[in-house]
Design a protein around this motif. Structure first.
Motif, PDB file in Angstrom:
ATOM      1  N   ASP A  92      -8.999   5.294  -5.165  1.00 41.60           N
ATOM      2  CA  ASP A  92      -8.124   5.543  -4.027  1.00 41.60           C
ATOM      3  C   ASP A  92      -8.932   5.540  -2.726  1.00 41.60           C
ATOM      4  N   GLU A  93      -8.229   5.615  -1.616  1.00 37.15           N
ATOM      5  CA  GLU A  93      -8.837   5.568  -0.284  1.00 37.15           C
ATOM      6  C   GLU A  93      -8.477   6.818   0.498  1.00 37.15           C
ATOM      7  N   LEU A  94      -9.442   7.363   1.234  1.00 41.80           N
ATOM      8  CA  LEU A  94      -9.189   8.459   2.168  1.00 41.80           C
ATOM      9  C   LEU A  94      -9.342   7.939   3.590  1.00 41.80           C
ATOM     10  N   THR A  95      -8.399   8.292   4.453  1.00 41.17           N
ATOM     11  CA  THR A  95      -8.391   7.842   5.839  1.00 41.17           C
ATOM     12  C   THR A  95      -8.215   9.051   6.747  1.00 41.17           C
ATOM     13  N   LEU A  96      -8.959   9.082   7.847  1.00 42.76           N
ATOM     14  CA  LEU A  96      -8.827  10.172   8.817  1.00 42.76           C
ATOM     15  C   LEU A  96      -7.502  10.028   9.562  1.00 42.76           C
ATOM     16  N   GLU A 105       0.949   3.778 -15.753  1.00 46.36           N
ATOM     17  CA  GLU A 105       0.613   3.703 -17.172  1.00 46.36           C
ATOM     18  C   GLU A 105       1.699   2.954 -17.945  1.00 46.36           C
ATOM     19  N   ARG A 106       2.957   3.233 -17.600  1.00 48.93           N
ATOM     20  CA  ARG A 106       4.058   2.575 -18.312  1.00 48.93           C
ATOM     21  C   ARG A 106       4.074   1.072 -18.052  1.00 48.93           C
ATOM     22  N   LEU A 107       3.737   0.669 -16.832  1.00 49.89           N
ATOM     23  CA  LEU A 107       3.772  -0.750 -16.480  1.00 49.89           C
ATOM     24  C   LEU A 107       2.433  -1.444 -16.704  1.00 49.89           C
ATOM     25  N   GLY A 108       1.436  -0.693 -17.150  1.00 46.32           N
ATOM     26  CA  GLY A 108       0.167  -1.302 -17.506  1.00 46.32           C
ATOM     27  C   GLY A 108      -0.734  -1.657 -16.351  1.00 46.32           C
ATOM     28  N   GLN A 109      -0.576  -0.986 -15.202  1.00 51.86           N
ATOM     29  CA  GLN A 109      -1.495  -1.219 -14.097  1.00 51.86           C
ATOM     30  C   GLN A 109      -1.591   0.043 -13.240  1.00 51.86           C
ATOM     31  N   ARG A 110      -2.787   0.308 -12.775  1.00 52.86           N
ATOM     32  CA  ARG A 110      -2.985   1.491 -11.940  1.00 52.86           C
ATOM     33  C   ARG A 110      -2.451   1.230 -10.543  1.00 52.86           C
ATOM     34  N   ILE A 111      -1.870   2.281  -9.933  1.00 54.90           N
ATOM     35  CA  ILE A 111      -1.318   2.183  -8.577  1.00 54.90           C
ATOM     36  C   ILE A 111      -2.213   3.010  -7.661  1.00 54.90           C
ATOM     37  N   PRO A 112      -3.098   2.369  -6.905  1.00 50.71           N
ATOM     38  CA  PRO A 112      -3.982   3.114  -6.005  1.00 50.71           C
ATOM     39  C   PRO A 112      -3.212   3.667  -4.819  1.00 50.71           C
ATOM     40  N   ILE A 113      -3.740   4.715  -4.222  1.00 48.11           N
ATOM     41  CA  ILE A 113      -3.077   5.413  -3.120  1.00 48.11           C
ATOM     42  C   ILE A 113      -4.035   5.529  -1.945  1.00 48.11           C
ATOM     43  N   THR A 114      -3.517   5.348  -0.739  1.00 50.73           N
ATOM     44  CA  THR A 114      -4.249   5.650   0.487  1.00 50.73           C
ATOM     45  C   THR A 114      -3.793   7.020   0.984  1.00 50.73           C
ATOM     46  N   TRP A 115      -4.731   7.955   1.103  1.00 56.39           N
ATOM     47  CA  TRP A 115      -4.441   9.334   1.488  1.00 56.39           C
ATOM     48  C   TRP A 115      -4.846   9.533   2.941  1.00 56.39           C
ATOM     49  N   LEU A 116      -3.908   9.902   3.812  1.00 55.62           N
ATOM     50  CA  LEU A 116      -4.186  10.141   5.225  1.00 55.62           C
ATOM     51  C   LEU A 116      -4.469  11.625   5.417  1.00 55.62           C
ATOM     52  N   VAL A 117      -5.749  11.946   5.587  1.00 62.68           N
ATOM     53  CA  VAL A 117      -6.226  13.326   5.539  1.00 62.68           C
ATOM     54  C   VAL A 117      -6.303  13.917   6.943  1.00 62.68           C
ATOM     55  N   VAL A 118      -5.673  15.073   7.132  1.00 62.13           N
ATOM     56  CA  VAL A 118      -5.738  15.822   8.387  1.00 62.13           C
ATOM     57  C   VAL A 118      -6.758  16.948   8.200  1.00 62.13           C
ATOM     58  N   SER A 144       0.842  -1.186   0.000  1.00 54.28           N
ATOM     59  CA  SER A 144       0.000   0.000   0.000  1.00 54.28           C
ATOM     60  C   SER A 144       0.879   1.238   0.000  1.00 54.28           C
ATOM     61  N   LEU A 145       0.629   2.111  -0.950  1.00 54.24           N
ATOM     62  CA  LEU A 145       1.300   3.406  -1.019  1.00 54.24           C
ATOM     63  C   LEU A 145       0.466   4.391  -0.209  1.00 54.24           C
TER      64      LEU A 145
END
Length: 271
Positions: free
Chosen positions: A73-77, A33-46, A7-8
């Motif tokens: 993507d995912e947002l986390t408190l 895009e170059r590797l042919g797969q999407r990289i989802p991100i978890t965003w830790l939101v303040v 997880s990024l």
């Protein structure tokens, strides 16, 4: 399906930190895009980083995060103010944790009511922005017993520390170690490179590896390059990128089943 994932995770997301991350996020999207797969991100939101502005008042950040949610993507408190406003520490241990280890352990010294009030304010901001509730990550991963009790009474699905994810409300642990840098000075960046290499070797067989990035990492080429190259390395070596929430929903149940099977075999009488 390969059972090793990563997880990024971008920490400290706020109106003032988004410019730090913008170029890196664009680079991650290009890499995918170059590797042919999407990289989802978890965003830790303040919600109100250091009291300098609420996320719900930032049209720019809200547009960015709304678009990322739509992509999966995912947002986390991640705390509320991300600063420690509690009374001064009284013990040597507390002094170390709150003044040497970090000055931002917002939830380290709070009782249940204090922690609950901040959690409720954070949930209210997510509601105002139309963002789903999911996980909660305390600043610096520091949580008091009162915080743990407050979390159990609210609609969060998980929380974490540096080594594990915990399902809520029961705090059932799942192995999910983190790699993290301290990039504020040249000697810290040099040490972080050494420590992260050791951590990577130690954690290479973990089912989920979390990459814990911070805004300051984006301001220095060594740390910026390290994270981008590590993501590429993980992808090329078969680790699949998932948000933490997706991993918990779709992969962790298999781990729980495996654990139950191992326990059953352990308890079965010998023939």
């Amino acid at each position: 399906m390969d059972k090793r994932h990563f997880s990024l995770v971008l920490h400290d997301i706020a109106p003032e930190t988004w410019p730090d991350y913008r170029g890196f996020v664009e680079a991650i999207d290009r890499l995918g895009e170059r590797l042919g797969q999407r990289i989802p991100i978890t965003w830790l939101v303040v919600p109100n980083f250091h009291g300098r502005g609420e996320c719900r008042e930032s049209d720019t950040l809200r547009r960015v995060l709304d678009a990322r949610l739509a992509l999966g993507d995912e947002l986390t408190l991640h705390g509320y103010y991300h600063r420690d406003d509690a009374p001064a520490p009284r013990s040597l241990r507390d002094y170390y944790m709150r003044r040497i280890y970090t000055w931002e352990g917002e939830f380290y010294a709070l009782d249940r009511d204090q922690a609950g009030a901040l959690l409720d304010e954070g949930l209210a901001q997510f509601d105002a922005c139309g963002w789903p509730h999911g996980g909660f990550v305390a600043p610096a991963w520091l949580m008091s017993q009162g915080t743990r009790q407050a979390l159990q009474a609210r609609p969060f699905s998980y929380t974490s520390d540096p080594q594990q994810l915990y399902r809520l409300p029961g705090f059932a642990p799942l192995e999910a170690p983190s790699i993290v840098w301290s990039a504020r000075s040249a000697w810290r960046r040099g040490m972080s490179r050494v420590v992260s290499a050791i951590q990577y070797r130690r954690f290479q067989h973990a089912p989920l590896l979390r990459l814990a990035l911070h805004p300051v990492d984006m301001r220095y080429k060594p740390s910026y390059d390290y994270w981008l190259q590590l993501v590429e390395h993980l992808l090329e070596n078969g680790r699949q990128p998932l948000t933490k929430r997706t991993w918990l929903d779709h992969e962790a149940p298999d781990l729980a089943t495996d654990d139950l099977a191992r326990q059953a075999n352990k308890d079965r009488p010998a023939a």
